[in-house]
Design an enzyme around this catalytic site. Structure first.
Site, short mmCIF file in Angstrom:
data_model
loop_
_atom_site.label_atom_id
_atom_site.label_comp_id
_atom_site.label_asym_id
_atom_site.label_seq_id
_atom_site.Cartn_x
_atom_site.Cartn_y
_atom_site.Cartn_z
N ARG A 15 -147.77 31.67 -73.43
CA ARG A 15 -147.93 31.38 -74.74
C ARG A 15 -146.70 31.19 -75.51
O ARG A 15 -145.85 32.11 -75.35
CB ARG A 15 -148.84 32.09 -75.26
CG ARG A 15 -150.39 32.01 -74.83
CD ARG A 15 -151.13 30.85 -75.38
NE ARG A 15 -152.55 30.62 -75.00
CZ ARG A 15 -152.69 30.04 -73.65
NH1 ARG A 15 -151.87 29.40 -73.26
NH2 ARG A 15 -154.20 30.02 -73.52
N GLU A 72 -148.10 24.30 -81.83
CA GLU A 72 -148.42 23.09 -81.02
C GLU A 72 -149.07 22.03 -81.94
O GLU A 72 -150.08 22.28 -82.39
CB GLU A 72 -148.76 23.44 -80.01
CG GLU A 72 -147.84 24.12 -78.87
CD GLU A 72 -148.47 24.83 -77.62
OE1 GLU A 72 -149.64 24.29 -77.34
OE2 GLU A 72 -147.97 25.57 -77.01
N HIS A 118 -147.50 21.26 -73.03
CA HIS A 118 -148.54 22.36 -72.60
C HIS A 118 -149.63 21.71 -71.73
O HIS A 118 -150.73 21.44 -71.81
CB HIS A 118 -149.52 22.62 -74.09
CG HIS A 118 -150.36 24.16 -73.58
ND1 HIS A 118 -150.57 24.99 -74.80
CD2 HIS A 118 -150.73 24.47 -72.52
CE1 HIS A 118 -151.19 26.10 -74.19
NE2 HIS A 118 -151.51 25.65 -72.87
P1 NAP Z 1 -153.39 37.80 -65.40
O1 NAP Z 1 -153.80 37.66 -64.09
O2 NAP Z 1 -154.14 38.63 -66.38
O3 NAP Z 1 -151.91 38.34 -65.70
C1 NAP Z 1 -151.13 38.58 -66.81
C2 NAP Z 1 -150.33 39.76 -66.15
O4 NAP Z 1 -149.63 40.38 -67.34
C3 NAP Z 1 -150.94 41.17 -65.57
O5 NAP Z 1 -150.41 41.30 -64.47
C4 NAP Z 1 -150.55 42.27 -66.74
O6 NAP Z 1 -150.55 43.53 -65.92
C5 NAP Z 1 -149.51 41.63 -67.32
N1 NAP Z 1 -149.37 42.25 -68.68
C6 NAP Z 1 -150.14 42.24 -69.73
N2 NAP Z 1 -149.67 42.74 -70.91
C7 NAP Z 1 -148.45 43.18 -70.60
C8 NAP Z 1 -147.28 43.61 -71.30
N3 NAP Z 1 -147.64 43.99 -72.47
N4 NAP Z 1 -146.22 43.88 -70.68
C9 NAP Z 1 -145.96 43.61 -69.32
N5 NAP Z 1 -147.08 42.93 -68.44
C10 NAP Z 1 -148.16 42.90 -69.29
O7 NAP Z 1 -153.29 36.37 -66.05
P2 NAP Z 1 -153.08 34.88 -65.61
O8 NAP Z 1 -154.27 34.34 -64.98
O9 NAP Z 1 -151.89 35.04 -64.57
O10 NAP Z 1 -152.53 34.22 -66.82
C11 NAP Z 1 -151.28 34.58 -67.70
C12 NAP Z 1 -151.53 33.66 -69.04
O11 NAP Z 1 -150.99 32.33 -68.59
C13 NAP Z 1 -152.60 33.49 -69.55
O12 NAP Z 1 -153.18 34.60 -70.39
C14 NAP Z 1 -152.22 32.29 -70.44
O13 NAP Z 1 -151.86 32.42 -71.78
C15 NAP Z 1 -151.33 31.69 -69.53
N6 NAP Z 1 -151.57 30.37 -69.07
C16 NAP Z 1 -151.06 29.21 -69.41
C17 NAP Z 1 -151.33 27.91 -69.15
C18 NAP Z 1 -150.61 26.69 -69.79
O14 NAP Z 1 -151.55 25.83 -69.76
N7 NAP Z 1 -149.43 26.61 -69.94
C19 NAP Z 1 -152.39 27.87 -68.11
C20 NAP Z 1 -152.99 29.04 -67.59
C21 NAP Z 1 -152.45 30.16 -68.29
P3 NAP Z 1 -150.62 45.10 -66.67
O15 NAP Z 1 -152.09 44.74 -67.08
O16 NAP Z 1 -150.43 45.94 -65.56
O17 NAP Z 1 -149.64 44.90 -67.54
#
Ligand code: NAP
Length: 316
Positions: free
Chosen positions: A234, A263, A282
């Site tokens: 994000r 955006e 995006h």
């Molecule tokens: P996820 O599986 O929940 O992974 C997020 C990771 O971030 C977790 O391992 C979490 O571990 C860690 N985290 C959370 N808060 C943190 C912090 N303050 N400091 C350090 N680590 C932290 O999510 P995902 O499915 O991989 O997706 C991640 C993000 O990608 C989504 O939330 C979305 O915003 C973005 N995304 C963007 C697109 C796009 O079109 N560009 C598409 C898909 C997703 P801990 O809880 O241990 O910290």
């Protein structure tokens, strides 16, 4: 009487067909995102909402709803929804994780490779008629991928898949999460070590109060001058004005971005003037296959949510 649902944008025809069988469906057409006043007046009458990342579902919008049982977002990120408030109101929240992991990890690796090997920059040079001479041994060189250290901020679903892809390119992987964990793909480290040791920092944390502008100038000053940032998570996780400053002053070497503070971005954004920046509009989850799966899940989520059950992918 069929339950009523509102979609803030169209979905695939197959999904709409399924939804119409079961629900009285209203689809917003026109300006995207749906203007707040129109969203508030339409949400008042429905039992379920299908929304997208650009729709801000805050307290005011939730309060405008009289019968709302469920909010289902067509995304894995749910930072646009006031989750705590919705939960207080016993509204079930559905989202679409897992199915978009590969597509987003693919885009992250594509952006990283493009940035390091200057592919889009070269494309611009050719299209602008600026390729006048054959490049010499030291001209227009990029950065080798193999042997470099990729730092993953947020080793969750997408971060892990990014790490897997990077390993195939011969990179070393280090990562940081809040909860320490082990992975066969790389080594856990502190946030400080991640900043200092990474040749490429790839961001995969969700956008939260904690991650808001988590990458700012003081953090970028800890990074190597030769390092790159890739962000497909994000926009507001990076303080964008600091990133622009850091790129101009060569505090870091470059950035590849799929997401931005606000955006869409236009030509006036200084990032569009920088050769050491690769930009995407995006498109992390934008493949036919992934978008269809997201639609399938959204349909399943809303059917369950309206019955007061947990969606198959439910934000808890
Ligand atoms: P996820 O599986 O929940 O992974 C997020 C990771 O971030 C977790 O391992 C979490 O571990 C860690 N985290 C959370 N808060 C943190 C912090 N303050 N400091 C350090 N680590 C932290 O999510 P995902 O499915 O991989 O997706 C991640 C993000 O990608 C989504 O939330 C979305 O915003 C973005 N995304 C963007 C697109 C796009 O079109 N560009 C598409 C898909 C997703 P801990 O809880 O241990 O910290």
């Amino acid at each position: 009487m069929k339950k009523k649902i509102l979609l803030t944008r169209r979905l695939h025809e197959f999904a709409l067909k399924q939804l119409r069988k079961k629900f009285d469906v209203t689809i917003h057409s026109g300006k995207i995102p749906m203007p707040k006043n129109s969203l508030m007046s339409k949400i008042a009458k429905v039992d379920g909402l299908i929304c997208f990342p650009y729709d801000i579902i805050d307290k005011q919008v939730i309060d405008a709803a009289k019968n709302l049982k469920t909010i289902c977002t067509y995304s894995v990120g749910y930072d646009h929804i006031d989750i705590e408030y919705a939960k207080k109101k016993k509204i079930k929240i559905g989202y679409t994780p897992d199915v978009l992991t590969d597509a987003t990890a693919d885009l992250s690796i594509i952006l990283m490779l493009d940035l390091m090997r200057r592919v889009t920059e070269g494309d611009r040079i050719i299209r602008q008629g600026k390729w006048k001479e054959i490049y010499g041994a030291y001209d227009y060189v990029g950065t080798e991928i193999a042997g470099k250290t990729l730092g993953i901020l947020g080793m969750g679903r997408i971060g892990t898949q990014m790490a897997k892809r990077a390993k195939a390119f011969g990179m070393n992987v280090i990562f940081h999460n809040r909860k320490k964990k082990s992975s066969r793909l790389g080594k856990y480290c502190s946030y400080d070590q991640l900043l200092r040791q990474s040749d490429v920092l790839s961001i995969h944390v969700p956008y939260t109060k904690q991650t808001h502008e988590m990458i700012n100038l003081s953090k970028m000053k800890k990074m190597k001058k030769t390092s790159f940032i890739v962000n497909t998570a994000r926009g507001k996780i990076i303080k964008e004005s600091d990133l622009i400053f850091a790129l101009k002053k060569k505090i870091i070497a470059g950035a590849a971005l799929d997401v931005f503070k606000s955006e869409p971005i236009g030509k006036t954004n200084p990032l569009t003037k920088m050769n050491n920046v690769v930009l995407a509009p995006h498109i992390g989850s934008s493949t036919d296959e992934t978008r269809e799966k997201m639609a399938e899940i959204t349909v399943k989520n809303i059917k369950l949510g309206i019955e007061g059950k947990n969606p198959i992918y439910s934000v808890k």
